[in-house]
Write an enzyme that holds these catalytic residues in place. Sequence first.
Site, short mmCIF file in Angstrom:
data_model
loop_
_atom_site.label_atom_id
_atom_site.label_comp_id
_atom_site.label_asym_id
_atom_site.label_seq_id
_atom_site.Cartn_x
_atom_site.Cartn_y
_atom_site.Cartn_z
N LYS A 115 1.11 -0.87 0.03
CA LYS A 115 0.28 0.11 -0.27
C LYS A 115 0.89 1.14 -0.16
CE LYS A 115 -3.65 1.73 2.75
NZ LYS A 115 -4.66 1.42 3.41
N SER B 52 -9.50 1.48 2.95
CA SER B 52 -8.69 2.31 2.08
C SER B 52 -7.64 1.76 1.92
CB SER B 52 -8.14 3.56 2.87
OG SER B 52 -7.36 2.57 3.74
N SER C 12 -9.88 -0.02 7.28
CA SER C 12 -9.34 -0.44 5.73
C SER C 12 -8.65 -1.35 5.18
CB SER C 12 -8.75 0.74 5.69
OG SER C 12 -8.77 2.00 5.25
N1 GLN Z 1 -13.17 3.57 6.34
C1 GLN Z 1 -12.23 4.58 7.71
C2 GLN Z 1 -11.95 5.93 7.23
O1 GLN Z 1 -12.49 6.50 6.54
C3 GLN Z 1 -11.58 3.59 7.97
C4 GLN Z 1 -10.12 4.40 7.12
C5 GLN Z 1 -9.19 3.17 7.58
O2 GLN Z 1 -8.99 2.11 8.33
N2 GLN Z 1 -7.73 3.70 7.11
O3 GLN Z 1 -11.71 6.55 8.70
#
Ligand code: GLN
Length: 481
Positions: free
Chosen positions: A74, A149, A173
Amino acid sequence: MRDETLTEQIKGIREKKYSSFELTEFLLDRIKDKTELNCFISINDNILEEAKAADKELERGSDKPLLGIPIAHKDIFCEHETKTTAGSKMLENFVAPYDATVVSNLKKAGAISLGKTNMDEFAMGSSNETSFFGPVKNPWDESRVPGGSSGGSAAAVSARLCSAATGTDTGGSIRQPASFCGITGLKPTYGRVSRWGMIAYASSLDQAGPMALTAEDCAIMLKEMSGHDKKDSTSAQVEVDDYRALLSRPLGKLKVGVFEPLMKELDSDTSLVMEKTIEELEKIGMTFTEIDLPNFSYAIPAYYVIAPAECSANLSRYDGVRFGYRCDEPSDLKELYQRSRTEGLGKEVKNRIMAGTFALTSGYYDAFYRKAQQVRRLIKNDFVEAFKKVDVIIAPATPSTAFRLGEKAGDPKEMYLQDVYTTSSNLAGLPALSMPAGFVNNLPVGVQLIGNYFDEAQILAIAHQFQSITDWHLTSPDIPT
Ligand code: GLN
């Protein structure tokens, strides 16, 4: 080589079915064939050289566990002399001066880096649509999102562009995109994996983990990624298990906790997937008990105060002076800060910085941030109580299957509700994984297993034994169900 898992690729290279060079060439070709998925922000230009070097190392008798295996990272992990963007215009041209511990640990294990995967900007999002580099498409249906994400990593593994990738999970995410793309993804216990060199979003919640086709592959990856790191003071001094060796151990009559209110919210098709999963798990000896998590419904509100608050502090370093993007010809220092941040950061990130700054402002701190931290403790205590009665908790991973690109992009609340089943384990710091458990309208559905602290071995073993009697995890997007 087409659909091979990480375990099979390790064997393939060791047994000289193919070389690391051949495998890498094959994957690079597939990536070219699938550019429309937009999984990668950059590809490692030196990878074929590195593959050749790995092949030579193998000739010399090296027994590194991941020798010559191309792994995708990532684009939130710093990698030496490699562009590391966090999906943001702010870091579009940022070249990292060092390797994140996760990256160097995997390199030490012999892995070679295929490239950096696309992601929501600074990991804020649930659909990969906030990326400055454009959305990723879901390999099961290109009109749909892959989740976020870690959407690029999930889609790349699902489309078989690599057998394993790294992800990060602050509120879901790893697990939500794993569920949307039909792969296995594990968020470890907070502190299991070093956060050093991982671009910070919300430091008390962020955790890196593996994304792969099978629980066995996640077990192999996790062992190499984990461990105490003196460069990260929150990384735990807890011994790393040999997760793979523990996969097939007899599990006995494990008690699995079910929190009924979560099941009631599911649509009938997803409910059916849950029921069938429970039946399969009964076959391997699990028993099911109801548990109570009285504060579960406060996880989203608490998370969406704490995460933005921490993000507002972490992202203050992107000021046009020290890192990344700087606006053209500012008239003074104030304008340099203002315009660099206005032009360099995307809308969602700015929303979060504003909300987080507000929650930390004196006068509002007690009402928002302190309150959210207190709620967080109650949520954690509920889990601690539950784990006195059960060994593991089963829950849905996501409220729906992958939604259409653009469907929720205009409505932040709708998007935040994607994380309804995932944020609580981040707030509590518990390990949790999502494993493929079925399909609804030809789209994958994941089921979540939440484990006790540092008991990754347990949830990996359950997932592995479930995967030995089911084949959802091996169904690929090119072979319709
Ligand atoms: N969707 C969640 C957020 O927007 C989690 C994102 C994540 O785990 N990095 O914060």
